[in-house]
Motif scaffolding. Sequence first.
Motif, PDB file in Angstrom:
ATOM      1  N   GLY C  16       0.813  -1.216   0.000  1.00  0.00           N
ATOM      2  CA  GLY C  16       0.000   0.000   0.000  1.00  0.00           C
ATOM      3  C   GLY C  16       0.845   1.265   0.000  1.00  0.00           C
ATOM      4  O   GLY C  16       0.614   2.208  -0.763  1.00  0.00           O
ATOM      5  N   ARG C  17       1.858   1.261   0.859  1.00  0.00           N
ATOM      6  CA  ARG C  17       2.727   2.418   0.996  1.00  0.00           C
ATOM      7  C   ARG C  17       3.464   2.714  -0.309  1.00  0.00           C
ATOM      8  O   ARG C  17       3.601   3.868  -0.719  1.00  0.00           O
ATOM      9  CB  ARG C  17       3.740   2.116   2.076  1.00  0.00           C
ATOM     10  CG  ARG C  17       4.052   3.245   2.978  1.00  0.00           C
ATOM     11  CD  ARG C  17       4.844   2.681   4.131  1.00  0.00           C
ATOM     12  NE  ARG C  17       5.195   3.742   5.033  1.00  0.00           N
ATOM     13  CZ  ARG C  17       6.422   3.904   5.521  1.00  0.00           C
ATOM     14  NH1 ARG C  17       7.380   3.085   5.180  1.00  0.00           N
ATOM     15  NH2 ARG C  17       6.661   4.887   6.345  1.00  0.00           N
ATOM     16  N   LYS C  18       3.959   1.666  -0.945  1.00  0.00           N
ATOM     17  CA  LYS C  18       4.682   1.833  -2.205  1.00  0.00           C
ATOM     18  C   LYS C  18       3.742   2.372  -3.293  1.00  0.00           C
ATOM     19  O   LYS C  18       4.126   3.246  -4.075  1.00  0.00           O
ATOM     20  CB  LYS C  18       5.266   0.501  -2.680  1.00  0.00           C
ATOM     21  CG  LYS C  18       6.509   0.090  -1.938  1.00  0.00           C
ATOM     22  CD  LYS C  18       7.041  -1.198  -2.533  1.00  0.00           C
ATOM     23  CE  LYS C  18       8.257  -1.697  -1.770  1.00  0.00           C
ATOM     24  NZ  LYS C  18       8.712  -2.993  -2.281  1.00  0.00           N
ATOM     25  N   TYR C  20       1.061   4.114  -2.849  1.00  0.00           N
ATOM     26  CA  TYR C  20       0.727   5.502  -2.524  1.00  0.00           C
ATOM     27  C   TYR C  20       1.877   6.441  -2.878  1.00  0.00           C
ATOM     28  O   TYR C  20       1.680   7.502  -3.482  1.00  0.00           O
ATOM     29  CB  TYR C  20       0.378   5.608  -1.041  1.00  0.00           C
ATOM     30  CG  TYR C  20       0.114   7.024  -0.588  1.00  0.00           C
ATOM     31  CD1 TYR C  20      -1.024   7.700  -1.013  1.00  0.00           C
ATOM     32  CD2 TYR C  20       1.017   7.691   0.242  1.00  0.00           C
ATOM     33  CE1 TYR C  20      -1.257   9.010  -0.622  1.00  0.00           C
ATOM     34  CE2 TYR C  20       0.788   8.992   0.636  1.00  0.00           C
ATOM     35  CZ  TYR C  20      -0.352   9.647   0.201  1.00  0.00           C
ATOM     36  OH  TYR C  20      -0.579  10.940   0.592  1.00  0.00           O
ATOM     37  N   ASN C  21       3.095   6.039  -2.542  1.00  0.00           N
ATOM     38  CA  ASN C  21       4.252   6.892  -2.837  1.00  0.00           C
ATOM     39  C   ASN C  21       4.535   6.987  -4.332  1.00  0.00           C
ATOM     40  O   ASN C  21       4.934   8.032  -4.827  1.00  0.00           O
ATOM     41  CB  ASN C  21       5.485   6.417  -2.057  1.00  0.00           C
ATOM     42  CG  ASN C  21       5.458   6.912  -0.628  1.00  0.00           C
ATOM     43  OD1 ASN C  21       5.870   8.031  -0.337  1.00  0.00           O
ATOM     44  ND2 ASN C  21       4.916   6.106   0.275  1.00  0.00           N
ATOM     45  N   ARG C  25       4.458  10.612  -6.117  1.00  0.00           N
ATOM     46  CA  ARG C  25       5.587  11.180  -6.861  1.00  0.00           C
ATOM     47  C   ARG C  25       5.242  11.402  -8.334  1.00  0.00           C
ATOM     48  O   ARG C  25       5.867  12.218  -9.001  1.00  0.00           O
ATOM     49  CB  ARG C  25       6.818  10.277  -6.732  1.00  0.00           C
ATOM     50  CG  ARG C  25       7.365  10.193  -5.317  1.00  0.00           C
ATOM     51  CD  ARG C  25       7.633  11.574  -4.748  1.00  0.00           C
ATOM     52  NE  ARG C  25       7.890  11.519  -3.304  1.00  0.00           N
ATOM     53  CZ  ARG C  25       7.901  12.599  -2.530  1.00  0.00           C
ATOM     54  NH1 ARG C  25       7.648  13.804  -3.041  1.00  0.00           N
ATOM     55  NH2 ARG C  25       8.134  12.483  -1.250  1.00  0.00           N
ATOM     56  N   ALA C  37      -4.447   5.339  -5.064  1.00  0.00           N
ATOM     57  CA  ALA C  37      -4.100   4.134  -4.296  1.00  0.00           C
ATOM     58  C   ALA C  37      -5.373   3.347  -3.989  1.00  0.00           C
ATOM     59  O   ALA C  37      -5.394   2.110  -4.056  1.00  0.00           O
ATOM     60  CB  ALA C  37      -3.389   4.523  -3.003  1.00  0.00           C
ATOM     61  N   ILE C 131      11.885   5.061  -6.234  1.00  0.00           N
ATOM     62  CA  ILE C 131      10.927   5.190  -5.135  1.00  0.00           C
ATOM     63  C   ILE C 131      10.369   3.809  -4.768  1.00  0.00           C
ATOM     64  O   ILE C 131      10.324   3.426  -3.608  1.00  0.00           O
ATOM     65  CB  ILE C 131       9.750   6.136  -5.510  1.00  0.00           C
ATOM     66  CG1 ILE C 131      10.272   7.538  -5.858  1.00  0.00           C
ATOM     67  CG2 ILE C 131       8.716   6.180  -4.392  1.00  0.00           C
ATOM     68  CD1 ILE C 131      10.753   8.361  -4.698  1.00  0.00           C
TER      69      ILE C 131
END
Lengths: 143, 312, 166
Positions: C16-18, C20-21, C25, C37, C131
């Motif tokens: 999830g974090r990846k 979203y990032n 970006r 996301a 990223i």
Amino acid sequence: MSHSGELLSAYLDGELTKAEELNVVGHLETCTRCQTELGDSHEARAMVRALPILDMPTWVTSGVASSPVELPVRRRPLAWAAAAAAAAFVLVVGFATFVATPPAIEITFTEISNTLRLPASQDGLPPGARAVVIARSSDGIAE
Amino acid sequence: MRRFAIVTGFGLLMVIGGAVPGLAQEAELDSWFERAKGAEFSGRQFVVCETPDGERSEFVTLSQMDGVLVVDAGSGQSVISRGELYDLAADGTVLASTFDGHSPWSLDSRYEVSDGATVTVLGRQADVVNVLEGELVRLELAFDQTTGAVLRSVSFNGDGSVYCTSSFLSFSEDAVMGAMPVAQTTAAIVPLEAQGVLPDTLAGFGRRDTFVGPAGSVAGFYSDGIFSFTVLATDRAINIAGLAQSTAVSFGDDTYQRVFLAGRTLYSWTTRDGGFVLLGDQPLDLQEAVLAELPEPGRANLIKRFWRRLFG
Amino acid sequence: MSDVGLTWEDVARTHGRKIYNFAYRLTGNPDDAADLAQDVLIRVKRGLATYQPGSFDGWLWRITRNAFLDDIRRKKRRPTVPLPDEVDRMALASVPAPDHVLAQVRLGPDVQNALLKLPHDFREAVVMCDIVGLSYAEIAGAVGVPVGTIRSRIHRGRGQLREMLS
């Protein structure tokens, strides 16, 4: 010897084959221009990697939890195997059924055409060349 | 996931060196196509093919911007972007088809790419790129120097004769794009992982995607990087509705129903196990080569089939 | 990760974090990134029913990429360069932070602006690499182009970034 150019970032990321890597390392020893370019690429990479990694807001997942699951219509991948098994069963049950030929299935030309146009469109192809096939919307024979 | 470079001895250099030229060919053609994909233009294109059944031709109006291509062939409009296709009928209905397959583009190793001369097409400077198979030019492309668009493409048969030509009759650097259409109906094409049903390669074409075709058929999309075709296979005979006229054609003992269109050829036939359809843009000799590697037409003797099914 | 019996919650937790990032970006906008996301995770939730165990990362990043491209098309917009975030800079002045954190936060908006000025294909490749942390082969699989193209996009993307940031 030609400059390493686009190989430099791949070298930095450990993405070269051993042969390419040896070439790049050998070239870097004497080429100041490529040394500078490697340094620039390294700096750019470092700056992007330095960007803070943010946490995903928690409302994102609660929204997903409440969304319905719509199962796409999916046919069994090995329809043939299933059909063959069914056919074998039918044959054992009675002789009459094996004589009967299953009716032909009907497919429109447009449906066939889309099976070619869609996968081809994934490439976002230019018109001409590969795109000759997708740049046909008319399906002109489907009168 | 990420690996870091470790420098080792020179011995490896000898072993790994060979793969690079093919990749370079592929990357070169890919960069031409990538630029063409991003080109912004509109124009009227003429496609004409020489076939054993006579000439087949078509006019198409094209407009491209931001990776979205609008195709108008007179009878309706199509909007094509990556993995999505909108068909706009004359009565205003819109059918969307989506495809979420995985088909990275690659160029078959039998091809070589060579840069040719600079030519003038429609008064515009264009770079010619040839895709060669040995001595034979298979595809000649002329890329507009200003926009990167393919101004002209010519495909060739195995005997060196021209198969199809598509060229712009008018060309403008401005795209004419309407709003993205809104579909009343969406049909998703579902990828399959069905291995073993269709061959991995056919006459040098690789199977890049396998998915559920119409009427539950298994469909395989094959490409060699410049030409592509789809094979549909079912366990029953196939009737193609709306197909105006097809003619019977024989290669050796095998007879197929065939229809030539401008830029595409369709074959259909029934084997002892079911029905097949082939639709593709490959030149004539490559059509025959692909058919030769697929199950041949024929009607199995019913008694033989019965015994085989019962007793193996 | 084992693909068998995977749920969307697992994917949200591990990726999830990846996602979203990646979205952040690429868009430069936290709200758009969160929407995106969510869209990706909904697609994952629906798609898992028919997902065949295989290259999970390839599958996930293709979905993510498609969601992003759909979003651009739907909104009829290109990602825009945001105005300098004055609020964040003010906040920095009053909240003492360790030097390295400060450096990162200060660096953030400028690198982000430069990223947004890159051509889309370059930005996508650089973000997937630096990223998300995907290998070149994984990026090529997700984007659907040869590895050589990804090499070129990353290197040229970095070159342009360095020029903008010097």
